[in-house]
Scaffold this motif. Sequence first.
Motif, PDB file in Angstrom:
ATOM      1  N   ALA A 249     -11.988   6.867  20.527  1.00  0.00           N
ATOM      2  CA  ALA A 249     -12.728   6.289  20.746  1.00  0.00           C
ATOM      3  C   ALA A 249     -13.566   4.483  21.089  1.00  0.00           C
ATOM      4  N   VAL A 250     -12.800   4.112  20.522  1.00  0.00           N
ATOM      5  CA  VAL A 250     -12.316   2.194  20.818  1.00  0.00           C
ATOM      6  C   VAL A 250     -12.183   2.798  22.888  1.00  0.00           C
ATOM      7  N   VAL A 251     -11.205   3.367  23.449  1.00  0.00           N
ATOM      8  CA  VAL A 251     -10.781   3.161  24.725  1.00  0.00           C
ATOM      9  C   VAL A 251     -11.722   3.235  25.349  1.00  0.00           C
ATOM     10  N   LEU A 252     -12.707   4.648  25.637  1.00  0.00           N
ATOM     11  CA  LEU A 252     -13.557   5.810  25.768  1.00  0.00           C
ATOM     12  C   LEU A 252     -15.025   4.099  25.325  1.00  0.00           C
TER      13      LEU A 252
ATOM     14  N   VAL B  94       0.660  -1.429   0.454  1.00  0.00           N
ATOM     15  CA  VAL B  94       0.558   0.004  -0.160  1.00  0.00           C
ATOM     16  C   VAL B  94       0.691   1.686  -0.129  1.00  0.00           C
ATOM     17  N   PRO B  95       0.627   2.286  -1.072  1.00  0.00           N
ATOM     18  CA  PRO B  95       1.238   2.947  -1.196  1.00  0.00           C
ATOM     19  C   PRO B  95       1.071   4.219   0.653  1.00  0.00           C
ATOM     20  N   ASP B  96       1.978   4.645   0.752  1.00  0.00           N
ATOM     21  CA  ASP B  96       1.669   5.724   2.160  1.00  0.00           C
ATOM     22  C   ASP B  96       0.868   7.012   1.615  1.00  0.00           C
ATOM     23  N   ASP B  97       0.587   6.925   0.370  1.00  0.00           N
ATOM     24  CA  ASP B  97      -0.527   8.076   0.434  1.00  0.00           C
ATOM     25  C   ASP B  97      -1.656   8.070   0.458  1.00  0.00           C
ATOM     26  N   GLU B  98      -1.355   5.951   0.294  1.00  0.00           N
ATOM     27  CA  GLU B  98      -2.987   5.821   0.870  1.00  0.00           C
ATOM     28  C   GLU B  98      -3.494   4.780   1.752  1.00  0.00           C
ATOM     29  N   ARG B  99      -2.748   5.628   3.111  1.00  0.00           N
ATOM     30  CA  ARG B  99      -2.673   5.401   4.367  1.00  0.00           C
ATOM     31  C   ARG B  99      -3.555   5.351   5.107  1.00  0.00           C
ATOM     32  N   ALA B 100      -4.701   5.585   5.935  1.00  0.00           N
ATOM     33  CA  ALA B 100      -4.919   6.720   6.838  1.00  0.00           C
ATOM     34  C   ALA B 100      -4.392   7.559   7.688  1.00  0.00           C
ATOM     35  N   PRO B 101      -4.186   8.706   7.993  1.00  0.00           N
ATOM     36  CA  PRO B 101      -3.684   9.829   8.775  1.00  0.00           C
ATOM     37  C   PRO B 101      -3.162   9.640   9.738  1.00  0.00           C
ATOM     38  N   ARG B 102      -2.557  10.551  10.515  1.00  0.00           N
ATOM     39  CA  ARG B 102      -2.396   9.466  11.910  1.00  0.00           C
ATOM     40  C   ARG B 102      -3.342  10.516  12.742  1.00  0.00           C
ATOM     41  N   TRP B 103      -3.945  11.099  12.299  1.00  0.00           N
ATOM     42  CA  TRP B 103      -4.893  11.638  13.343  1.00  0.00           C
ATOM     43  C   TRP B 103      -6.038  10.983  13.444  1.00  0.00           C
ATOM     44  N   VAL B 104      -6.841  10.756  11.944  1.00  0.00           N
ATOM     45  CA  VAL B 104      -7.865   8.901  11.999  1.00  0.00           C
ATOM     46  C   VAL B 104      -7.121   7.407  13.275  1.00  0.00           C
TER      47      VAL B 104
ATOM     48  N   VAL C  18      -5.410   7.698  15.897  1.00  0.00           N
ATOM     49  CA  VAL C  18      -5.390   8.329  16.647  1.00  0.00           C
ATOM     50  C   VAL C  18      -7.084   8.023  17.403  1.00  0.00           C
ATOM     51  N   SER C  19      -7.763   9.162  16.496  1.00  0.00           N
ATOM     52  CA  SER C  19      -9.072   9.314  17.021  1.00  0.00           C
ATOM     53  C   SER C  19      -9.676   7.680  16.942  1.00  0.00           C
ATOM     54  N   ALA C  20      -9.418   6.904  16.338  1.00  0.00           N
ATOM     55  CA  ALA C  20     -10.099   5.659  16.404  1.00  0.00           C
ATOM     56  C   ALA C  20      -9.643   5.085  17.512  1.00  0.00           C
TER      57      ALA C  20
END
Length: 59
Positions: A37-40, A20-30, A32-34
Motif C-alpha cells: 500500500a505504501v509503495v502504491l 514482544v512475544p511472537d504471538d503478539e507481532r503482526a502477521p507477515r501478510w499484514v 506485506v499488505s502495508a
Amino acid sequence: MSVRRTLEVAMSGSPPRPEVPDDERAPRWVKVSATAAVVLVAVFVIVHLAGGGMAGHTP
C-alpha cells in the motif's frame, strides 16, 4: 540482568524495550499488505507530481 545490559541501559538513558512475544507481532501478510500500500501510494504521488496522472480530469 547482565552487567553488559545494565551498562547499555545506563549509558543510553532510556529504559529497555520490553520483549514482544511472537504471538503478539503482526502477521507477515499484514506487513506485506502495508508495504504494498505504501509503495502504491508513493507511485501515485510521484506520477501526479510529474504531471502524468489523471490528465483527462482537467477542465
